[in-house]
Design an enzyme around this catalytic site. Structure first.
Site, PDB file in Angstrom:
ATOM      1  N   GLN A 264       0.773  -1.242   0.000  1.00  0.00           N
ATOM      2  CA  GLN A 264       0.000   0.000   0.000  1.00  0.00           C
ATOM      3  C   GLN A 264       0.807   1.297   0.000  1.00  0.00           C
ATOM      4  O   GLN A 264       0.510   2.195  -0.784  1.00  0.00           O
ATOM      5  CB  GLN A 264      -0.955   0.021   1.201  1.00  0.00           C
ATOM      6  CG  GLN A 264      -1.870   1.229   1.210  1.00  0.00           C
ATOM      7  CD  GLN A 264      -2.902   1.214   2.309  1.00  0.00           C
ATOM      8  OE1 GLN A 264      -3.561   2.214   2.558  1.00  0.00           O
ATOM      9  NE2 GLN A 264      -3.069   0.097   2.983  1.00  0.00           N
TER      10      GLN A 264
ATOM     11  N   GLU B  97       0.825  -0.985   8.686  1.00  0.00           N
ATOM     12  CA  GLU B  97      -0.021   0.165   9.019  1.00  0.00           C
ATOM     13  C   GLU B  97      -0.193   0.377  10.521  1.00  0.00           C
ATOM     14  O   GLU B  97       0.116   1.434  11.064  1.00  0.00           O
ATOM     15  CB  GLU B  97      -1.393   0.009   8.353  1.00  0.00           C
ATOM     16  CG  GLU B  97      -2.439   1.022   8.779  1.00  0.00           C
ATOM     17  CD  GLU B  97      -2.089   2.446   8.376  1.00  0.00           C
ATOM     18  OE1 GLU B  97      -2.301   3.356   9.188  1.00  0.00           O
ATOM     19  OE2 GLU B  97      -1.602   2.647   7.244  1.00  0.00           O
TER      20      GLU B  97
ATOM     21  N   GLY C 231      -8.872  20.751  19.887  1.00  0.00           N
ATOM     22  CA  GLY C 231      -8.496  22.122  19.581  1.00  0.00           C
ATOM     23  C   GLY C 231      -9.141  23.082  20.551  1.00  0.00           C
ATOM     24  O   GLY C 231      -9.700  22.688  21.573  1.00  0.00           O
ATOM     25  N   GLY C 232      -9.091  24.367  20.224  1.00  0.00           N
ATOM     26  CA  GLY C 232      -9.631  25.386  21.109  1.00  0.00           C
ATOM     27  C   GLY C 232     -11.143  25.483  21.090  1.00  0.00           C
ATOM     28  O   GLY C 232     -11.728  26.171  21.927  1.00  0.00           O
TER      29      GLY C 232
ATOM     30  N   ASP D 298       0.313   3.952   6.053  1.00  0.00           N
ATOM     31  CA  ASP D 298       0.627   3.536   4.684  1.00  0.00           C
ATOM     32  C   ASP D 298       0.339   4.636   3.665  1.00  0.00           C
ATOM     33  O   ASP D 298       1.247   5.176   3.039  1.00  0.00           O
ATOM     34  CB  ASP D 298      -0.185   2.287   4.328  1.00  0.00           C
ATOM     35  CG  ASP D 298       0.503   1.006   4.773  1.00  0.00           C
ATOM     36  OD1 ASP D 298       1.738   0.945   4.712  1.00  0.00           O
ATOM     37  OD2 ASP D 298      -0.197   0.064   5.171  1.00  0.00           O
TER      38      ASP D 298
END
Length: 414
Positions: A17, A139, A246-247, A168
């Protein structure tokens, strides 16, 4: 419309892959990708996870579009001679074998430079220089060693890998960028160079926000994580369930029909700028006048309660109804879209993101198309090659006569 990489020849020594992802992307942009495969066997994925007996698997076909296939026994002396001619003929060689495999064939980087000083030699490796340098990687190993698994999963549960092939395919995309960058540099220098991408590096690159949080953790609890304020933080970035990372806090909430539909959910982000409209639509306009709820800081310790109230509302609507209501209010949200729904989405087919391909042995099937769209360079998706389909054609292009091709076949060099 010309193709962006038309005229570039790629010697594709890849399999499975990560490498094929790189070379397929280059092929979509018009590069002539010559896939070298073992006589009688070919890429191992031709036979893996077959859904139709004795036909190339979807695993293979979906990673090898727009390529040509030549069979070659590189352990045979005649095969080595042909391989040398291919190196002279091509601009780029790409491989993702186990560490040292190409060297053991008799073609270390120094030898390749002697044969073709303009050759760009690109490799996917599991790890960069260090204690794991000689280890093989797949993977999920890359996801675990690159930081993704340690930061994925439910709060108090075990580490989890993601269904997205970030090790991959993610590394294959990095390698493709490395190849075109080296091609651009060759226009100035006149020489090729080595391009190496490790899967551990690629996964860690995608986990940069978690490395950010590892450093923030030294200065106090991570307030946007669901462990705050009542949970405990250790000395490493924790798993955070479906928190946004996140924020702007976000979470997956149930929608109408969740009892029977495993994908009847939607992700909602309580972005500060849009929160007043979100609060009103779910029936909590009162929060906007209450200092216990009206500011992002006041809501952080109560995010579980915020999303409980949001979920009470979303459970009365389908995921698409929720999206239709929230989007005009600028509330970021996204339904959990199943692979079945994606495969049937007409807009993705219209843009070439999902493509139907006709194969001479397996018939029609769906595949993903080029995710990168260029305004002045076309990109189409052609079927994957049958094993050795272009052997005679390619050998003739590199200068073998009909008799030499016949001899190579008789000697089982090809």
């Amino acid at each position: 419309m010309t193709k962006a990489l038309e005229g570039v020849r790629i010697l594709d020594m890849t399999h499975v892959q990560s490498g094929p992802t790189c070379t397929q992307l280059l092929a979509w942009f018009g590069a002539d990708v010559i896939k070298v495969e073992r006589p009688g066997a070919g890429d191992a994925t031709r036979g893996q996870l077959r859904d139709i007996p004795d036909v190339d698997s979807l695993y293979f076909t979906m990673l090898n579009h727009n390529k040509r296939s030549v069979t070659l026994n590189t352990k045979h002396e005649k095969g080595k001679d042909i391989f040398t001619r291919l190196i002279k003929h091509c601009d780029v060689m790409v491989e993702n074998f186990a560490p040292g495999a190409i060297d053991r064939m008799g073609f270390p980087w120094e030898r390749i430079q002697e044969i073709n000083p303009r050759m760009i030699y690109a490799s996917v490796k599991g790890f960069g220089p260090g204690p794991f340098e000689d280890c093989k990687v797949y993977e999920n190993v890359a996801q675990c060693t690159g930081g993704a698994a340690s930061t994925t999963g439910v709060l108090d549960g075990f580490p989890m890998v993601t269904g997205a092939q970030i090790g991959d395919s993610g590394t294959g995309l990095n390698l493709a960028l490395g190849v075109v960058t080296a091609l651009f540099h060759r226009e100035k220098s006149g020489r090729g160079q080595r391009v190496t991408c490790s899967m551990q590096d690629g996964v860690l690159n995608l986990c940069r926000v978690k490395l950010r949080d590892q450093q923030r953790l030294k200065h106090g609890p991570l307030k946007e994580y669901p462990q705050y304020p009542n949970g405990e933080f250790g000395d490493a970035t924790p798993r955070s369930g479906n928190a946004s990372g996140g924020g702007q806090p976000g979470w997956i909430v149930k929608c109408k029909g969740w009892e029977t539909d495993p994908d009847a959910y939607i992700y909602v982000i309580t972005q500060a700028a849009a929160f007043p409209e979100l609060a009103k639509v779910i029936g909590h306009a009162d929060w906007l006048e209450d200092p216990e709820w009206s500011t992002p800081e006041s809501r952080l310790p109560k995010l579980d309660k915020v999303f409980e109230e949001i979920e009470k509302w979303t459970m009365t609507k389908t995921k698409y109804e929720v999206m239709d209501i929230l989007n005009p209010l600028n509330v970021p949200c996204g339904p959990i879209i199943s692979m079945k729904e994606l495969s049937e989405e007409s807009s993705l087919k219209a843009t070439g993101t999902i493509v139907e391909v006709d194969h001479p042995e397996r018939g029609k099937y769906l595949t993903v198309g080029n995710p990168i769209k260029l305004s002045d360079s076309s990109s189409d998706v052609k079927r994957s090659p049958l094993l050795g389909e272009h052997t005679d054609e390619i050998l003739a292009e590199i200068g073998l006569s009909n008799q030499e091709i016949l001899t190579a076949k008789e000697e089982k060099a090809v």
